[in-house]
Each structure stands twice: as C-alpha cells, then as structure tokens.
Design a protein around this motif. Sequence first.
Motif, PDB file in Angstrom:
ATOM      1  N   ARG A   1      -4.927 -40.301 -10.014  1.00  0.00           N
ATOM      2  CA  ARG A   1      -4.646 -38.688  -8.384  1.00  0.00           C
ATOM      3  C   ARG A   1      -3.128 -38.431  -9.165  1.00  0.00           C
ATOM      4  O   ARG A   1      -2.269 -39.245 -10.084  1.00  0.00           O
ATOM      5  CB  ARG A   1      -4.824 -39.273  -7.649  1.00  0.00           C
TER       6      ARG A   1
ATOM      7  N   ARG B   1      -4.033 -45.835 -12.312  1.00  0.00           N
ATOM      8  CA  ARG B   1      -4.917 -46.546 -12.054  1.00  0.00           C
ATOM      9  C   ARG B   1      -6.421 -45.488 -11.665  1.00  0.00           C
ATOM     10  O   ARG B   1      -6.915 -45.530 -12.620  1.00  0.00           O
ATOM     11  CB  ARG B   1      -4.708 -47.521 -10.762  1.00  0.00           C
ATOM     12  N   CYS B   2      -5.917 -44.250 -11.335  1.00  0.00           N
ATOM     13  CA  CYS B   2      -7.173 -43.855 -10.629  1.00  0.00           C
ATOM     14  C   CYS B   2      -6.479 -42.263 -11.194  1.00  0.00           C
ATOM     15  O   CYS B   2      -7.586 -41.759 -11.130  1.00  0.00           O
ATOM     16  CB  CYS B   2      -6.990 -43.961  -8.825  1.00  0.00           C
TER      17      CYS B   2
HETATM   18 ZN   LIG Z   1      -3.876 -44.550  -7.444  1.00  0.00          ZN
END
Ligand SMILES: [Zn+2]
Length: 480
Positions: free
Chosen positions: A466, A463-464
């Motif tokens: 990271r 999702r992000c």
């Molecule tokens: Zn994430």
Amino acid sequence: MTADERGVTPQSEDFSAWYNELVIKAELADRGPARGTMVIRPYGYRLWELLKSDLDRRIKETGHENAYFPLLIPQSYLQREAGHVEGFAPELAVVTHAGGKPLEEPLIVRPTSETVIGEYMAKWISSHRDLPMLLNQWANVVRWELRPRMFLRTTEFLWQEGHTAHADEADAMRETVLALGTIYARTARELAAMPVVEGEKTPGERFAGAVRTLTIEAMMRDGRALQAGTSHYMGTNFARAFGIQYTGGDGERSYAHTTSWGMSTRIIGGVIMTHGDDKGLVLPPRIAPYQVVIVPVGRDGGGSEVVTAAVALAGRLADAGIRAHVDDRPQLSPGFKFNDWELRGVPARLELGPRDLAAGSAVLARRLGGAKEAIRLDGAPARLADELDAFQDFLLARATAFRDSHTVTTSEWDDFTKAVAVGWARALHCGTQDCEQEIKAATGATARCIPLEADQESGRCIRCGRPAAYGKRVIFGRAY
Ligand SMILES: [Zn+2]
C-alpha cells in the motif's frame, strides 16, 4: 580462583549468556531477592552516577528544577486517563493492606508519575505566568516484569522523569524535542559513546496516553535495537484528566499541554552491549569508574617502593582529573589482575615494576589491545588524558561504523528479512498497526522509529504494497 573461572562465555558464541554472566562477574549488579529485582553494586552504581550527574547538569542547564513526588499513588489517579491505565494495568504492583488492615483505597507503587504530578500541576498552575512549569524527579519506579533481564528490564529501576506543562502545542513540542536531542542524545553520544538515532515512534509503539513519542534508538553488537530514552508529548490528555488549566492574557481558561520524558538504568545495559567484547566490558572513559588501573608488577608485587610509587602516581593522575586505581591486592598475580580489569572494562592499564620505576617509566596497555608501550612517569597525566580522549572518540566511531555497516536501505522484502536478522532495515511502511504486527510475526522486527533527520521519500510499503506513510523511511529491527 583462576583467571579462566573469572572469564565469561564469548560474546560471539552466545550473546545472551555473555551478557548475563558479565553483569555478575564484572560486579555491576547481582540478582535481588524479589522476582526481577536487582542489586546495583558499587561498580555499577558509580557508572550510573557518572551518567546521572551529566544528565542532571543538562536538565538544570535547560531550565528544569528537581522535585520529589511520593512512591505511592492512589489507584483512582491512574484510572483518570484511559489510555494510560490500559497501558500500565498489566505491570502494576498494588498495595492493598497496610498497618495490618485492608486499605480503603488501594495504592499503586508508581510505574511512572504523570498522574500524581498532574494532580499537583493542576493545583500549582493558575495563570499563563505559571507556564512553562519545568519539573524533573530522580526516582525509582516499579513495573512488574515477567521476563526480567538485569539493567534492561527489571521490576524496579532507577531513572529520572521530566514533567513539564506549557501554554500551547508548539512550546510543548519544542520541549519534547529538546529533552530528546539536547539532553538524551547528547549524553548518550558524548558520555556513553552510543551513536543513537533520534526519531519518532509509530502510533503502535507510543507511550500509553501520549499523542507523540520521540525516542533515541541504539544498535547493540548483536544487531538488536535498544530504546535508550523517550520523550512524550501528551497533548492535553493529562491536563484534561487532572484539570491542569490556566488563565491566558485575554482572561480565557485553557488546558495546558504537557510532556514527560525518561532515561533509566537501562542505558547501562546499552553501554555493555554497545562496546563489550569476548573479554568483557569495554567502558567509555567518561563513564568508567576507573579510567586507569595501576598494577604493581615484579617479585612480591614489586615491593613496597613500587606500591608507594604507584599510589603517588595515582594521586598525580587524580590531580589531573583522571580516575585512577592502584590494584595492590597482594594475594593475586599480575596476570590475574590484567584479566580482571579487562573483564571490568577499564580503558587503560599501567604496569609498574622496579625496573620501570628505576627508568622513570611505566608500561601502558590498552583495553582493546595493541602493542604495549613504555611511557614517562613525569608526563603520565597529560599522556593518559590524551589516550582517554582518543579512546572515547574511537569507541563512538567504532559503534557508528558498526551500526552503519549493519543497516540496510531496501525496498525488497527478501533483503528486508535478511537485514533485520542481523541488524536494521530502513524501509517505507504503510503506517498501519496490522501491517507492523505482520512484520513482527514474520521476522521478529518492530518499527523502531521514524528518524527525525531523513530524506523525504514516497513509494510503497515494504510488506503490503500500500502507499507509504510518514514521507520517510522507518527503521525496523529486533529489539530489547
Ligand atoms: Zn504495510
């Protein structure tokens, strides 16, 4: 009543309506009078008893002893463990009056029993020789439900709760894993034919007050996940709150490490949604209240001779350990009975008429269809035992294939969203709760578990972006 009125909305048309109608029409349960409660009818209760007796056997074989603790718990007990009370506060039913007077201290109707059992473990444990303490109780618990669903989320439900205390983390974690794998996963696979995935919950999905929560997750036929049993390592959280301490061989006082684990009547909802189809329930033979139904056929239900032969056959099947039932209801047609037992998920049906009887045979029909087949009456017990074993194996294989074909391993967000709309996605995740929340808001999917058995992988969060946590892929899916 006609056969059509007995039928249910097809699963393929409206899964949720199918489920709700089926629970009632298959006579598993009825709605209770108080909000969110459920009356478990004999057919549903027998199913529960069959699961329960297998679980109870495994619980005892692994060294645990059954005990029973009170339904009512002083409110102050729950307040001693901060995470626990915070997690359960919205679901508590509280008794404030009794005997016509306000109570000095309100009593909680147990939502789970860590607190009261912790209080008594503290009293009963004093030396390292008292450890491990391995307890289990079969009980009902109450958690106020705002969105009740029969078997899946009911205000009151039945379960067992294991509670154990150990000298150190290593021993307590061995117990946590044993409850999950040796007890729950095996009952789920071997009896319920549910191919569960054993895994660990992410921090955001942990039990209130636990250090680690393990889970078995199953895929339902609408692609959603069902948490079918959980096992928690509490660290010393409850031991500190309740003073569960022991004196070691060296004379030092230490806090015990505790666990708790539970499996409930929710698993019946899992059985319904793992195997059922448009015609109704499909029950794995090992937990089917009736494994074989014998329906006398022909004019007047085949006459008394046929009914007598059917009863005798049922007796021979029972002698061979097969749960058989003769449907001799005179007012109902064979066609109605066939539909009725299909709706109620009976694995095999034997049709017996005067001509079959004269030929020394009966007609075997299977719950999932296929050609009917004449079988010899004298060899029926052995033949049906083989049929039932094969059917049990088939259901597990079919559910496994369904799960695998609805699980996508992906590193692309677009593929992830498509996957969780119809099943599960295996993806890397950063491990932050904010990011899990964003995924839930965007797709409805939550982190179901980090599978215990999975390849080590590293990379970036689906999702992000990271860096990924856990060193493994996480299973995401929409859940019950
Ligand atoms: Zn994430």
